[in-house]
Write a protein that holds these residues in place. Structure first.
Motif, PDB file in Angstrom:
ATOM      1  N   ALA A   1       0.838  -1.198   0.000  1.00 53.06           N
ATOM      2  CA  ALA A   1       0.000   0.000   0.000  1.00 53.06           C
ATOM      3  C   ALA A   1       0.867   1.240   0.000  1.00 53.06           C
ATOM      4  O   ALA A   1       1.997   1.230   0.508  1.00 53.06           O
ATOM      5  N   SER A   2       0.320   2.285  -0.586  1.00 49.45           N
ATOM      6  CA  SER A   2       0.954   3.595  -0.491  1.00 49.45           C
ATOM      7  C   SER A   2      -0.163   4.609  -0.293  1.00 49.45           C
ATOM      8  O   SER A   2      -1.297   4.398  -0.728  1.00 49.45           O
ATOM      9  N   GLY A   3       0.180   5.690   0.381  1.00 49.97           N
ATOM     10  CA  GLY A   3      -0.842   6.674   0.644  1.00 49.97           C
ATOM     11  C   GLY A   3      -0.285   8.067   0.828  1.00 49.97           C
ATOM     12  O   GLY A   3       0.904   8.257   1.103  1.00 49.97           O
ATOM     13  N   VAL A   4      -1.182   9.020   0.660  1.00 46.05           N
ATOM     14  CA  VAL A   4      -0.903  10.430   0.918  1.00 46.05           C
ATOM     15  C   VAL A   4      -1.901  10.862   1.977  1.00 46.05           C
ATOM     16  O   VAL A   4      -3.104  10.571   1.869  1.00 46.05           O
ATOM     17  N   PHE A   5      -1.396  11.549   2.998  1.00 46.35           N
ATOM     18  CA  PHE A   5      -2.215  11.955   4.129  1.00 46.35           C
ATOM     19  C   PHE A   5      -2.022  13.436   4.408  1.00 46.35           C
ATOM     20  O   PHE A   5      -0.910  13.953   4.321  1.00 46.35           O
ATOM     21  N   LYS A   6      -3.092  14.110   4.750  1.00 46.26           N
ATOM     22  CA  LYS A   6      -3.059  15.527   5.105  1.00 46.26           C
ATOM     23  C   LYS A   6      -2.610  15.650   6.555  1.00 46.26           C
ATOM     24  O   LYS A   6      -3.063  14.894   7.409  1.00 46.26           O
ATOM     25  N   ILE A   7      -1.710  16.567   6.829  1.00 44.10           N
ATOM     26  CA  ILE A   7      -1.324  16.817   8.217  1.00 44.10           C
ATOM     27  C   ILE A   7      -2.398  17.708   8.818  1.00 44.10           C
ATOM     28  O   ILE A   7      -2.515  18.891   8.471  1.00 44.10           O
ATOM     29  N   GLY A   8      -3.206  17.118   9.672  1.00 44.62           N
ATOM     30  CA  GLY A   8      -4.335  17.812  10.262  1.00 44.62           C
ATOM     31  C   GLY A   8      -4.017  18.380  11.637  1.00 44.62           C
ATOM     32  O   GLY A   8      -2.847  18.455  12.042  1.00 44.62           O
ATOM     33  N   PRO A   9      -5.047  18.712  12.363  1.00 49.96           N
ATOM     34  CA  PRO A   9      -4.866  19.302  13.687  1.00 49.96           C
ATOM     35  C   PRO A   9      -4.365  18.274  14.698  1.00 49.96           C
ATOM     36  O   PRO A   9      -4.421  17.062  14.454  1.00 49.96           O
ATOM     37  N   GLU A  10      -3.906  18.766  15.827  1.00 50.36           N
ATOM     38  CA  GLU A  10      -3.523  17.868  16.910  1.00 50.36           C
ATOM     39  C   GLU A  10      -4.754  17.153  17.423  1.00 50.36           C
ATOM     40  O   GLU A  10      -5.843  17.733  17.512  1.00 50.36           O
ATOM     41  N   MET A  11      -4.589  15.873  17.748  1.00 50.81           N
ATOM     42  CA  MET A  11      -5.678  15.080  18.284  1.00 50.81           C
ATOM     43  C   MET A  11      -5.740  15.263  19.792  1.00 50.81           C
ATOM     44  O   MET A  11      -4.697  15.421  20.434  1.00 50.81           O
ATOM     45  N   PRO A  12      -6.949  15.181  20.346  1.00 48.85           N
ATOM     46  CA  PRO A  12      -7.044  15.165  21.805  1.00 48.85           C
ATOM     47  C   PRO A  12      -6.249  13.970  22.348  1.00 48.85           C
ATOM     48  O   PRO A  12      -6.225  12.905  21.714  1.00 48.85           O
ATOM     49  N   THR A  13      -5.640  14.121  23.473  1.00 48.89           N
ATOM     50  CA  THR A  13      -4.792  13.080  24.066  1.00 48.89           C
ATOM     51  C   THR A  13      -5.508  11.736  24.151  1.00 48.89           C
ATOM     52  O   THR A  13      -4.914  10.700  23.866  1.00 48.89           O
ATOM     53  N   GLU A  14      -6.797  11.723  24.501  1.00 51.11           N
ATOM     54  CA  GLU A  14      -7.509  10.458  24.658  1.00 51.11           C
ATOM     55  C   GLU A  14      -7.746   9.734  23.334  1.00 51.11           C
ATOM     56  O   GLU A  14      -8.039   8.549  23.317  1.00 51.11           O
ATOM     57  N   LEU A  15      -7.575  10.426  22.200  1.00 53.40           N
ATOM     58  CA  LEU A  15      -7.752   9.790  20.903  1.00 53.40           C
ATOM     59  C   LEU A  15      -6.445   9.372  20.244  1.00 53.40           C
ATOM     60  O   LEU A  15      -6.461   8.596  19.299  1.00 53.40           O
ATOM     61  N   ALA A  16      -5.333   9.906  20.704  1.00 52.89           N
ATOM     62  CA  ALA A  16      -4.046   9.588  20.074  1.00 52.89           C
ATOM     63  C   ALA A  16      -3.743   8.113  20.256  1.00 52.89           C
ATOM     64  O   ALA A  16      -3.910   7.560  21.331  1.00 52.89           O
ATOM     65  N   GLY A  17      -3.349   7.439  19.141  1.00 55.29           N
ATOM     66  CA  GLY A  17      -3.050   6.011  19.164  1.00 55.29           C
ATOM     67  C   GLY A  17      -1.633   5.829  19.487  1.00 55.29           C
ATOM     68  O   GLY A  17      -0.924   4.967  19.384  1.00 55.29           O
TER      69      GLY A  17
END
Length: 149
Positions: free
Chosen positions: A133-149
């Protein structure tokens, strides 16, 4: 049985608490992170399969769509807490991943610009290549701490 010690899950892998409700329902995904070695895994269950008893292509796409950005989170300086929504995801299906097999993926950050991330990865089924697989991803906003994987 504790999923961290299940004989069905290779040593060193632990359940990954990321991906929201979709992956909570369609997973579980597992993570092994030792230094620069970041690997994601999934045991193929009947609910993940197509009518031929192999991992459904849509499930493989979901796995790859988690593999690439979540690997980047662990490998890309400054990207660990950023939401990386998918702009483009390309998958080459190389071989079937049959019911019961362990799929395992690795990925690498190819390039990060001010606004985009480019990554690629390889997925194996019981050690045999089954998808790339290959992908392009947008650098978005910071995630809330409880959602960060």
């Amino acid at each position: 049985m504790d999923p961290c010690t299940s004989p069905d899950i290779p040593a060193g892998f632990h359940p990954l608490q990321a991906g929201g409700g979709f992956m909570a329902f369609n997973g579980p995904l597992y993570l092994r992170h030792q230094g620069d070695d970041v690997r994601f895994g999934l045991r193929v269950e009947p609910r993940h399969c197509n009518p031929m008893g192999n991992l459904h292509g849509g499930m493989m796409a979901s796995f790859c769509d988690m593999l690439l950005p979540l690997s980047v989170h662990r490998k890309g300086a400054g990207l660990g807490q950023r939401f990386l929504p998918t702009i483009s995801l390309q998958i080459d299906y190389l071989a079937p991943a049959p019911l019961g097999c362990w799929i395992e993926g690795t990925a690498e950050l190819l390039r990060a610009t001010r606004t985009l991330v480019f990554a690629q990865g390889l997925v194996t089924a019981d050690g045999e290549p089954c998808a790339r697989a290959s992908g392009v991803f947008k650098i978005g906003p910071e995630m809330p701490t409880e959602l960060a994987g």
